[in-house]
Design a protein around this motif. Structure first.
Motif: not given
Length: 314
Positions: A153-159, A188-197
């Motif tokens: 992924p390039a980005l994860i969004v959770a509004p 937070a795990t996904y941000a670190e694991g995928y190294d993405i915003p």
């Protein structure tokens, strides 16, 4: 046929990947205008707090801007209808960007949490689909240019990441806080694991949503002004706003203070509004005319306007 021939020639000269071309264009952009309109999303969780409403357009603009500059899909865990296709289609400059946004909707706390938990499965399915489509395209057109979409992924969004946990009547307060905390931990795990915003917003600022601010690595504040949204972050502040005639306006006192300090230096007056060690921002000594021409600032910026209108010293 002429258009196709032109496109083929351009394809040879330009970078193969769309994001590479966009980053190249951004590197050549005017720092006084283009590069400071929207903040960059860095790796980790970014909390976007929007004053005075849901701010769907600014949220979607940040997502689309990030996709323009980076390859790969965005995975959007939606709540309260932030992933509205009507505004996304109006804002997006390309249909291909919309095709790269995958949306899951959670209408209850458990649905929202489940969608967050299932996100790695959705990513794996996207990888498998991408691989199958690429192999099929290679069979149809051997030797074609490599597809621009990477596997991650390039980005994860959770509004409105707090919305369903706060509104679910079947959950007690303690259980709601626990489920929200687990959601934030997974993001937070996904941000670190995928190294993405990972970009999140919250409906309200109170004790219930304080954990959202605590887990965030970056914080953006968005204020609605007469000239448009003003975004402030650790390394970003909206100073100018584009208008239809190519000029740029702004409403922040900080920009005017910097401009006047530059003007004082220009006419030989030691500025006192800024510390002597404070560097003058790029573009402060220049202006943009209604025709889009960049011109140097003069010691008497209003002189031509007075003379042109024939008002003299009135």
């Amino acid at each position: 046929m002429g258009e196709h021939a032109t496109s083929n020639r351009l394809a040879v000269d330009q970078p193969t990947r769309d994001a590479d071309r966009n980053r190249s264009l951004a590197d050549q952009a005017d720092p006084a205008t283009d590069e400071i309109l929207l903040p960059q999303l860095d790796e980790g969780i970014t909390l976007l707090d929007i004053e005075g409403g849901r701010g769907v357009p600014i949220l979607q603009s940040l997502v689309l801007d990030h996709l323009l500059m980076h390859d790969g899909p965005a995975f959007w865990v939606d709540a309260n209808g932030h992933a509205t296709t009507t505004t996304l289609a109006r804002i997006s400059p390309s249909q291909r960007l919309l095709n790269r946004i995958h949306v899951a909707r959670g209408f209850t706390a458990y649905q929202h949490y489940g969608a967050v938990c299932d996100l790695p499965t959705a990513v794996n399915q996207s990888i498998q689909t991408f691989t199958a489509d690429t192999e099929a395209a290679d069979r149809r057109a051997p030797g074609r240019d490599e597809d621009t979409s990477p596997h991650t992924p390039a980005l994860i969004v959770a509004p409105a990441v707090d919305a369903q946990y706060r509104a679910d009547d079947t959950l007690g307060e303690t259980h709601a806080k626990t489920l929200q905390a687990r959601t934030l931990a997974r993001l937070a795990t996904y941000a670190e694991g995928y190294d993405i915003p990972v970009l999140v917003t919250r409906n309200e600022r109170n004790e219930f949503t304080e954990p959202v601010a605590t887990v965030a690595d970056h914080h953006l504040e968005c204020e609605q002004t007469r000239m448009g949204p003003r975004v402030v972050g650790e390394d970003f502040e909206t100073l100018v706003y584009p208008v239809d005639d190519g000029a740029y306006y702004q409403t922040t006192f900080a920009y005017w203070r910097q401009l006047l300090a530059a003007r004082a230096t220009q006419v030989g007056v030691e500025p006192t509004t800024l510390a002597p060690s404070t560097p003058t921002p790029e573009g402060v000594r220049t202006g943009v005319t209604a025709d889009g021409e960049t011109v140097a600032a003069t010691a008497d910026p209003l002189l031509d306007a007075w003379t042109a209108t024939g008002t003299g010293g009135r």
